[in-house]
Design a protein around this motif. Structure first.
Motif, mmCIF file in Angstrom:
data_model
loop_
_atom_site.group_PDB
_atom_site.id
_atom_site.type_symbol
_atom_site.label_atom_id
_atom_site.label_comp_id
_atom_site.label_asym_id
_atom_site.label_seq_id
_atom_site.Cartn_x
_atom_site.Cartn_y
_atom_site.Cartn_z
ATOM 1 N N PRO A 165 0.828 -1.203 0.000
ATOM 2 C CA PRO A 165 0.000 0.000 0.000
ATOM 3 C C PRO A 165 0.864 1.255 0.000
ATOM 4 C CG PRO A 165 0.109 -0.908 2.204
ATOM 5 C CD PRO A 165 0.864 -1.861 1.326
ATOM 6 N N ALA A 166 0.229 2.400 -0.125
ATOM 7 C CA ALA A 166 0.960 3.670 -0.110
ATOM 8 C C ALA A 166 1.785 3.776 1.164
ATOM 9 C CB ALA A 166 -0.019 4.830 -0.193
ATOM 10 N N GLY A 167 3.033 4.235 0.990
ATOM 11 C CA GLY A 167 3.909 4.431 2.136
ATOM 12 C C GLY A 167 4.640 3.193 2.595
ATOM 13 N N ALA A 168 4.453 2.062 1.931
ATOM 14 C CA ALA A 168 5.124 0.832 2.356
ATOM 15 C C ALA A 168 6.627 0.944 2.141
ATOM 16 C CB ALA A 168 4.567 -0.361 1.591
ATOM 17 N N GLN A 169 7.386 0.619 3.191
ATOM 18 C CA GLN A 169 8.840 0.620 3.129
ATOM 19 C C GLN A 169 9.331 -0.679 3.756
ATOM 20 O OE1 GLN A 169 10.843 4.402 4.191
ATOM 21 N NE2 GLN A 169 8.804 5.124 4.772
ATOM 22 N N LEU A 170 9.975 -1.513 2.957
ATOM 23 C CA LEU A 170 10.526 -2.770 3.446
ATOM 24 C C LEU A 170 12.044 -2.667 3.438
ATOM 25 C CD1 LEU A 170 7.594 -3.608 2.735
ATOM 26 C CD2 LEU A 170 8.522 -5.829 2.037
ATOM 27 N N LEU A 171 12.642 -2.818 4.619
ATOM 28 C CA LEU A 171 14.083 -2.695 4.768
ATOM 29 C C LEU A 171 14.643 -3.991 5.321
ATOM 30 C CD1 LEU A 171 14.355 0.855 6.413
ATOM 31 C CD2 LEU A 171 14.028 0.272 4.010
ATOM 32 N N GLY A 172 15.717 -4.478 4.721
ATOM 33 C CA GLY A 172 16.369 -5.681 5.204
ATOM 34 C C GLY A 172 17.850 -5.475 5.377
ATOM 35 N N VAL A 173 18.541 -6.574 5.668
ATOM 36 C CA VAL A 173 19.997 -6.569 5.797
ATOM 37 C C VAL A 173 20.558 -7.054 4.469
ATOM 38 C CG1 VAL A 173 21.973 -7.488 7.037
ATOM 39 C CG2 VAL A 173 19.845 -6.984 8.271
ATOM 40 N N ARG A 174 21.282 -6.199 3.790
ATOM 41 C CA ARG A 174 21.734 -6.495 2.433
ATOM 42 C C ARG A 174 22.506 -7.800 2.391
ATOM 43 N NH1 ARG A 174 25.940 -4.512 -1.101
ATOM 44 N NH2 ARG A 174 26.859 -3.353 0.635
#
Length: 447
Positions: A80-89
């Motif tokens: 959805p709008a504003g979704a930010q998925l952050l992981g460990v590269r």
């Protein structure tokens, strides 16, 4: 220890603890939501439902969702709008279990994917759909991610704007990046290896402004599994998309072309380094107006640079400062007629300051049959060619000025007139061009 000194030390320690406590005790939600606290667990279990709930909750709060290292098996996740998925590269992995895509979004804004590895597992994807599939997304960011083994397109974008940077895409069965109806994308510093049909496609459904920048990417080993005569097998393919810049990319080993522009007005192809192309390394073709092809290095291709299809409206270009060397047949099982051309142009084109070395057919060719008009060829160096410069002199061919070029080792003739593929003049440096008033040939050197 005296009282004053002890009080000072205690006060200092208390102050330090007070300063440290807020940072340690601050709610994680100030910086992002830890997916594990929302029930998402890496491992062998399917995580689609849990991940979707966590994505939705983080997006509602407009904070990132933080994914710990490990494998998350999921499919058909919606952003959805504003979704930010952050992981460990390199350590946070999402693997496709069911389709039609791993992640998708439509009509959203401010989507961010960073530090994640997406694994397609060679599960078949629908045609024109990507493992990451985004439509009409504004402010898209995909950075520092890896996309592996997409059985279709790796990343498919339709009507999006944003930034796709520093990603690695390996083993896409169709295209690494398939971008349709873009609105000023920046595609930069990505590494693409082993795509089945294309590296980066920048297409529009109709001829119109696009404005995408394709810069500083490394693109290697592009095949043409879909066949055809040029629609597949290209590192960068720009179709109908106007005002696109393709610059400073490193391109190696393509079944067809490094940069192929088809019907794309005002394209700039600048400063790319290309090697081992099995067809023409760079094209501006069909109904385009305006192309700048400058300061590129092309080493080993079937042909070097072609500005062509005046009969279909292709016109208006500059070809400047390029280094083209070692062109010739690259498809020995099906060699095309006319391989071994360094630079080929047709209409409203200036060819200046280029160096062509080892072109067994023609170093620079001006025109094809009657398709020649308003061409200037000046200040170029051609070394070790069949013909140094060949110009069309069939009935109806237009004007050309060929001046100030240095032609070394042209074994069949320095400058000659041709009717299609047939040479019909002697060496015009020696014999002059008085028979052809449409030609100006002056101040060239040959040896």
């Amino acid at each position: 220890m005296d009282l004053h000194r002890r009080a000072l030390l205690l006060g200092t320690a208390a102050t330090a603890a007070a300063l440290a406590m807020p940072a340690m005790a601050a709610p994680l939600g100030n910086y992002g939501l830890d997916a594990t606290l929302l029930g998402v667990r890496p491992g062998t279990d399917e995580q689609t439902a849990r991940l979707q709930r966590a994505i939705d909750q983080a997006a509602r709060s407009r904070v990132p969702l933080l994914l710990s290292p490990g494998l998350y098996r999921a499919g058909d996740l919606k952003l959805p709008a504003g979704a930010q998925l952050l992981g460990v590269r390199g350590a946070t992995r999402l693997a496709l279990t069911r389709g039609p895509s791993l992640l998708s979004s439509e009509g959203s804004d401010s989507i961010t994917l960073s530090g994640l590895t997406f694994e397609g597992g060679n599960i078949a994807l629908p045609q024109n759909i990507g493992l990451l599939n985004l439509t009409a997304v504004k402010g898209l960011r995909i950075a520092d991610c890896t996309v592996l083994n997409a059985n279709g397109n790796a990343i498919a974008l339709a009507g999006c704007d944003g930034d796709i940077s520093r990603n690695t895409v390996t083993g896409a069965a169709d295209n690494a990046l398939y971008c349709v109806d873009s609105k000023g994308l920046v595609i930069s510093a990505n590494t693409i290896r082993g795509a089945g049909n294309g590296g980066i496609r920048v297409w529009q459904g109709a001829k119109r402004h696009d404005g995408t920048i394709v810069a500083d990417n490394t693109i290697e080993d592009i095949e043409s599994r879909g066949g055809g005569t040029g629609q597949n097998g290209n590192a960068v393919n720009v179709f109908r998309a106007a005002d696109v810049i393709v610059r400073n990319n490193i391109i190696r080993r393509c079944a067809f072309t490094a940069v192929r522009s088809n019907g794309a007005n005002n394209i700039q192809i600048i400063g790319n380094n290309c090697a081992v192309m099995k067809e023409t390394a760079m094209y501006a073709e069909f109904d385009f107006e305006g192309a700048v092809v400058a300061d590129n290095v092309i080493d080993t291709a079937e042909n070097g640079i072609a500005i062509t299809n005046f009969n279909n409206g292709g016109r208006l270009s500059t070809v400047h400062g390029n280094l083209v060397r070692n062109v010739g047949v690259r498809r020995p099982d099906n060699p095309p007629e006319g391989a071994g051309l360094g630079i080929s142009i047709e209409a409203e084109t200036a060819v200046t300051g280029n160096t062509v070395e080892t072109a067994p057919n023609i170093g620079i060719r001006a025109g094809w049959g009657p398709y020649l008009r308003n061409v200037s060829i000046g200040g170029n160096v051609v070394r070790n060619a069949g013909y140094g410069i060949a110009v069309s002199v069939v009935r109806g061919a237009g004007d050309a000025a060929i001046t100030g070029n240095v032609l070394i080792g042209a074994r069949l003739g320095a400058i000659v007139g041709m009717e299609w593929t047939k040479t019909v003049t002697g060496d015009l440096i020696k014999d002059g061009a008085s028979t052809y008033p449409q030609l100006t040939i002056a101040n060239n050197q040959a040896r």
